[in-house]
Motif scaffolding. Structure first.
Motif, PDB file in Angstrom:
ATOM      1  N   PRO A  14      78.567  41.149  23.106  1.00 43.80           N
ATOM      2  CA  PRO A  14      77.307  41.540  21.932  1.00 43.80           C
ATOM      3  C   PRO A  14      75.736  42.031  22.610  1.00 43.80           C
ATOM      4  N   ALA A  15      75.750  41.753  24.065  1.00 44.49           N
ATOM      5  CA  ALA A  15      73.917  41.402  23.986  1.00 44.49           C
ATOM      6  C   ALA A  15      74.267  42.984  24.726  1.00 44.49           C
ATOM      7  N   CYS A  16      74.902  42.994  25.933  1.00 43.29           N
ATOM      8  CA  CYS A  16      74.767  44.335  26.145  1.00 43.29           C
ATOM      9  C   CYS A  16      75.131  45.739  25.712  1.00 43.29           C
ATOM     10  N   SER A  17      75.900  45.253  24.463  1.00 46.10           N
ATOM     11  CA  SER A  17      76.654  46.728  23.665  1.00 46.10           C
ATOM     12  C   SER A  17      74.874  46.924  22.609  1.00 46.10           C
ATOM     13  N   LEU A  18      73.799  45.742  22.507  1.00 49.09           N
ATOM     14  CA  LEU A  18      72.875  46.115  21.624  1.00 49.09           C
ATOM     15  C   LEU A  18      71.859  46.342  22.407  1.00 49.09           C
ATOM     16  N   PHE A  19      71.549  45.961  23.370  1.00 49.79           N
ATOM     17  CA  PHE A  19      70.593  46.315  23.982  1.00 49.79           C
ATOM     18  C   PHE A  19      71.165  48.044  24.371  1.00 49.79           C
ATOM     19  N   CYS A  20      72.264  48.536  24.922  1.00 49.74           N
ATOM     20  CA  CYS A  20      72.326  49.752  25.097  1.00 49.74           C
ATOM     21  C   CYS A  20      72.252  50.450  23.850  1.00 49.74           C
ATOM     22  N   SER A  21      72.741  50.385  22.895  1.00 50.87           N
ATOM     23  CA  SER A  21      72.373  50.844  21.291  1.00 50.87           C
ATOM     24  C   SER A  21      70.744  51.243  21.158  1.00 50.87           C
ATOM     25  N   MET A  22      69.886  50.018  21.930  1.00 48.10           N
ATOM     26  CA  MET A  22      68.562  50.674  21.887  1.00 48.10           C
ATOM     27  C   MET A  22      68.305  51.200  22.564  1.00 48.10           C
ATOM     28  N   MET A  23      68.371  50.849  23.863  1.00 51.71           N
ATOM     29  CA  MET A  23      68.521  52.103  24.963  1.00 51.71           C
ATOM     30  C   MET A  23      68.482  53.352  24.487  1.00 51.71           C
ATOM     31  N   SER A  24      69.484  53.313  23.942  1.00 51.03           N
ATOM     32  CA  SER A  24      70.042  54.768  22.948  1.00 51.03           C
ATOM     33  C   SER A  24      69.661  55.791  22.421  1.00 51.03           C
ATOM     34  N   VAL A  25      69.453  54.573  21.303  1.00 51.51           N
ATOM     35  CA  VAL A  25      68.193  54.862  20.545  1.00 51.51           C
ATOM     36  C   VAL A  25      67.153  55.734  21.067  1.00 51.51           C
ATOM     37  N   PHE A  26      66.283  55.025  21.563  1.00 48.56           N
ATOM     38  CA  PHE A  26      65.255  55.304  22.285  1.00 48.56           C
ATOM     39  C   PHE A  26      65.154  56.847  23.357  1.00 48.56           C
ATOM     40  N   GLY A  27      66.126  56.582  24.061  1.00 49.50           N
ATOM     41  CA  GLY A  27      66.395  57.919  24.816  1.00 49.50           C
ATOM     42  C   GLY A  27      65.973  59.034  24.133  1.00 49.50           C
ATOM     43  N   ILE A  28      67.184  59.443  22.847  1.00 49.79           N
ATOM     44  CA  ILE A  28      67.445  60.302  21.995  1.00 49.79           C
ATOM     45  C   ILE A  28      66.275  60.711  21.536  1.00 49.79           C
ATOM     46  N   PHE A  29      64.655  59.790  21.882  1.00 48.75           N
ATOM     47  CA  PHE A  29      63.685  59.951  20.372  1.00 48.75           C
ATOM     48  C   PHE A  29      63.416  60.892  21.461  1.00 48.75           C
ATOM     49  N   ILE A  30      62.907  59.924  23.135  1.00 49.04           N
ATOM     50  CA  ILE A  30      61.858  60.676  23.737  1.00 49.04           C
ATOM     51  C   ILE A  30      62.927  62.143  24.292  1.00 49.04           C
ATOM     52  N   MET A  31      63.806  62.336  24.309  1.00 48.77           N
ATOM     53  CA  MET A  31      64.636  63.564  24.579  1.00 48.77           C
ATOM     54  C   MET A  31      64.169  64.667  24.582  1.00 48.77           C
ATOM     55  N   LEU A  32      64.232  64.209  22.265  1.00 47.58           N
ATOM     56  CA  LEU A  32      64.070  65.248  21.788  1.00 47.58           C
ATOM     57  C   LEU A  32      62.864  66.033  21.635  1.00 47.58           C
ATOM     58  N   MET A  33      62.134  64.958  21.642  1.00 46.63           N
ATOM     59  CA  MET A  33      60.219  64.621  20.975  1.00 46.63           C
ATOM     60  C   MET A  33      59.452  66.059  22.976  1.00 46.63           C
ATOM     61  N   LEU A  34      60.553  65.475  23.380  1.00 46.24           N
ATOM     62  CA  LEU A  34      60.157  66.169  24.894  1.00 46.24           C
ATOM     63  C   LEU A  34      60.637  67.659  24.392  1.00 46.24           C
ATOM     64  N   GLY A  35      61.676  67.644  24.152  1.00 49.86           N
ATOM     65  CA  GLY A  35      61.775  68.938  24.234  1.00 49.86           C
ATOM     66  C   GLY A  35      62.048  70.229  23.275  1.00 49.86           C
ATOM     67  N   VAL A  36      60.926  68.739  21.986  1.00 55.71           N
ATOM     68  CA  VAL A  36      60.272  69.648  21.169  1.00 55.71           C
ATOM     69  C   VAL A  36      59.159  70.264  21.773  1.00 55.71           C
ATOM     70  N   LEU A  37      58.171  69.674  21.994  1.00 56.41           N
ATOM     71  CA  LEU A  37      56.994  69.845  23.162  1.00 56.41           C
ATOM     72  C   LEU A  37      57.196  70.964  24.181  1.00 56.41           C
ATOM     73  N   ILE A  38      58.069  70.543  25.087  1.00 54.40           N
ATOM     74  CA  ILE A  38      57.940  71.812  25.959  1.00 54.40           C
ATOM     75  C   ILE A  38      58.743  73.035  25.520  1.00 54.40           C
ATOM     76  N   GLY A  39      59.680  73.272  24.515  1.00 58.27           N
ATOM     77  CA  GLY A  39      59.838  74.696  23.739  1.00 58.27           C
ATOM     78  C   GLY A  39      58.843  75.461  22.708  1.00 58.27           C
ATOM     79  N   SER A  40      58.264  74.033  22.611  1.00 63.85           N
ATOM     80  CA  SER A  40      56.744  75.563  21.447  1.00 63.85           C
ATOM     81  C   SER A  40      55.431  75.445  22.319  1.00 63.85           C
ATOM     82  N   GLY A  41      55.945  75.250  23.794  1.00 68.67           N
ATOM     83  CA  GLY A  41      54.654  75.484  24.488  1.00 68.67           C
ATOM     84  C   GLY A  41      53.696  74.646  24.978  1.00 68.67           C
TER      85      GLY A  41
END
Length: 102
Positions: A14-41
């Motif tokens: 339970p602890a591992c799956s919850l931690f991985c879920s939270m880290m995945s949400v964080f990773g998705i958010f960060i990578m999408l923001m970086l993609g938008v920022l880099i793509g927009s120049g």
């Protein structure tokens, strides 16, 4: 219990799956923001200088695409960790969810 099921229980705890879920949400958010920022120049992200931005917009587009691809990988990990979360709930509840008929 075999060695394989012990490893599976460790990764699907339970602890591992919850931690991985939270880290995945964080990773998705960060990578999408970086993609938008880099793509927009956006000039303060990455190693882009004015000369590089003017001459090499293809590399900038490829970097943004790579960020989106990594975000997609994080979505897969989020799905896997949510499957583990559901499996843990079923395991702790003692039975499968009941079907209610009306």
């Amino acid at each position: 219990m075999g060695f394989g099921s012990q490893i599976l229980d460790c990764f699907c705890s339970p602890a591992c799956s919850l931690f991985c879920s939270m880290m995945s949400v964080f990773g998705i958010f960060i990578m999408l923001m970086l993609g938008v920022l880099i793509g927009s120049g956006y000039e303060y992200v990455g190693a882009w200088t004015e000369e590089a931005l003017k001459s090499d917009s293809k590399a900038q587009a490829e970097a943004a695409k790579a960020c989106y691809q990594v975000a997609l990988i994080w979505v897969v990990f989020l799905g896997l960790s949510l499957v583990c979360c559901v499996a843990n709930r079923r395991k702790t509840s003692g039975s499968a969810p009941r079907v209610v008929r009306y």
